[in-house]
Design a protein around this motif. Structure first.
Motif, PDB file in Angstrom:
ATOM      1  N   ASP A 267       0.561  -1.159  -0.216  1.00 21.29           N
ATOM      2  CA  ASP A 267      -0.359  -0.205  -0.069  1.00 21.29           C
ATOM      3  C   ASP A 267       0.871   1.349   0.028  1.00 21.29           C
ATOM      4  O   ASP A 267       0.463   2.284  -0.348  1.00 21.29           O
ATOM      5  CB  ASP A 267      -1.084   0.025   1.264  1.00 21.29           C
ATOM      6  CG  ASP A 267      -2.321  -0.356   1.300  1.00 21.29           C
ATOM      7  OD1 ASP A 267      -2.654  -1.217  -0.645  1.00 21.29           O
ATOM      8  OD2 ASP A 267      -3.039  -0.855   2.039  1.00 21.29           O
ATOM      9  N   LEU A 268       2.091   1.540   0.756  1.00 17.11           N
ATOM     10  CA  LEU A 268       3.451   2.190   0.135  1.00 17.11           C
ATOM     11  C   LEU A 268       3.363   3.226  -0.744  1.00 17.11           C
ATOM     12  O   LEU A 268       3.734   3.596  -1.413  1.00 17.11           O
ATOM     13  CB  LEU A 268       4.185   1.651   1.685  1.00 17.11           C
ATOM     14  CG  LEU A 268       4.287   2.095   2.918  1.00 17.11           C
ATOM     15  CD1 LEU A 268       5.549   2.176   3.496  1.00 17.11           C
ATOM     16  CD2 LEU A 268       3.783   3.069   3.683  1.00 17.11           C
ATOM     17  N   ILE A 269       4.147   1.384  -1.576  1.00 15.14           N
ATOM     18  CA  ILE A 269       3.696   1.954  -3.407  1.00 15.14           C
ATOM     19  C   ILE A 269       2.652   2.103  -4.729  1.00 15.14           C
ATOM     20  O   ILE A 269       3.220   3.411  -4.417  1.00 15.14           O
ATOM     21  CB  ILE A 269       4.533   0.677  -3.738  1.00 15.14           C
ATOM     22  CG1 ILE A 269       6.304  -0.129  -2.483  1.00 15.14           C
ATOM     23  CG2 ILE A 269       5.022   0.424  -5.048  1.00 15.14           C
ATOM     24  CD1 ILE A 269       6.308  -1.247  -3.122  1.00 15.14           C
ATOM     25  N   HIS A 270       2.031   1.866  -3.757  1.00 13.82           N
ATOM     26  CA  HIS A 270       0.584   1.710  -4.725  1.00 13.82           C
ATOM     27  C   HIS A 270      -0.120   2.708  -4.244  1.00 13.82           C
ATOM     28  O   HIS A 270      -0.644   4.096  -5.232  1.00 13.82           O
ATOM     29  CB  HIS A 270      -0.627   0.529  -3.885  1.00 13.82           C
ATOM     30  CG  HIS A 270      -1.844   0.845  -4.631  1.00 13.82           C
ATOM     31  ND1 HIS A 270      -3.076   0.167  -4.160  1.00 13.82           N
ATOM     32  CD2 HIS A 270      -1.972   1.207  -5.934  1.00 13.82           C
ATOM     33  CE1 HIS A 270      -4.187   0.213  -5.026  1.00 13.82           C
ATOM     34  NE2 HIS A 270      -4.146   1.061  -5.980  1.00 13.82           N
ATOM     35  N   ALA A 271      -0.050   3.793  -3.292  1.00 15.80           N
ATOM     36  CA  ALA A 271      -0.460   5.146  -3.058  1.00 15.80           C
ATOM     37  C   ALA A 271       0.626   5.781  -3.527  1.00 15.80           C
ATOM     38  O   ALA A 271       0.107   7.076  -4.681  1.00 15.80           O
ATOM     39  CB  ALA A 271      -0.552   5.448  -1.233  1.00 15.80           C
TER      40      ALA A 271
END
Length: 263
Positions: free
Chosen positions: A205-209
């Motif tokens: 999610d850190l990368i996705h965001a």
């Protein structure tokens, strides 16, 4: 909220003691920043630095130094009915000493309240009132962290809020340890519960965001004639390959294909 008087970093000698047999007549929030003695459970007891107590107007008060120089921050005030209900809803202890895990944070906030209250700012009273609420929200968060009061929001809801927060701040350097501490979980338990609740892994999610944000900025990069390599560098990536792979994984097409589709 009516603020009567406030002081920050008051200093007294090693023999300091204060006693109010019938209370102060208003509410008193006291943050003692040195080892101290406070009357509690029928006797004077020793407490460590950064112990606080919230006295109600008629409560007996007795506190002082513990053989060394004494420091405190203090506030005399009268909450309105809504604010008093908020204090009770958050289970803020009354007339009971509490030792803070992060006392300096509260002292900094009291400093801001003190300076604002005695300022000549146009909206100093309104701002002081907002700071007052923030103070007790911060106290409640610390009480929840040490499990001194029940958490108003279940862990399930907090995990959902964390994911939403990550997507609002895509370039913030969040860590699992940071959120685990806030939820009183081990890092492993936080990661497991985060995935179970949100259906996605925390690191992903850190990368996705970040990729969602970058995709939203692609028109700007296109207008500036930025290449994929330049975009990767601008976004903190050491090389184009890693950036392109992560972008394609979460957005569904490569950065170059995404730019080409916008032309």
């Amino acid at each position: 909220m009516r603020m009567d008087e406030i002081g920050w970093h008051s200093v007294h000698g090693a023999d300091f003691i204060n006693e109010r047999e019938h209370g102060a007549g208003d509410w008193v929030f006291l943050l003692i920043k040195s080892p101290c003695r406070i009357f509690a459970d029928g006797e004077m007891r020793q407490f460590p630095a950064y112990t606080w107590i919230l006295y109600t107007p008629d409560a007996y008060q007795k506190y002082g130094a513990d053989g060394a120089e004494y420091y405190d921050d203090w506030m005399h005030f009268a909450p309105d009915a809504e604010e008093e209900a908020l204090l009770r809803a958050m289970h803020i202890p009354l007339n009971t000493p509490v030792t803070l895990p992060k006392g300096t944070e509260i002292s900094k906030l009291l400093r801001e309240i003190c300076f604002e209250f005695y300022s000549v700012h146009l909206h100093r009273l309104e701002t002081t009132d907002l700071y007052f609420r923030l103070l007790f929200y911060r106290l409640h968060e610390q009480l929840v962290r040490v499990k001194a009061v029940p958490d108003a929001a279940p862990v399930k809801e907090r995990l959902q809020q964390i994911r939403a927060f990550i997507f609002r701040k895509p370039f913030e350097r969040f860590t699992a340890a940071q959120f685990a501490d806030e939820l009183n979980l081990s890092e492993a338990d936080f990661l497991r519960q985060y995935e179970a609740e949100n259906g996605s892994r925390f690191p992903d999610d850190l990368i996705h965001a970040r990729m969602v944000f970058i995709a939203g900025q692609m028109k700007v990069y296109l207008a500036e004639n930025q290449t994929v390599e330049e975009i990767a560098q601008l976004c903190g990536y050491a090389g184009e390959a890693e950036f392109s792979a992560e972008f394609a994984r979460f957005i569904g097409k490569s950065p170059q294909a995404y730019l080409d589709a916008l032309r």
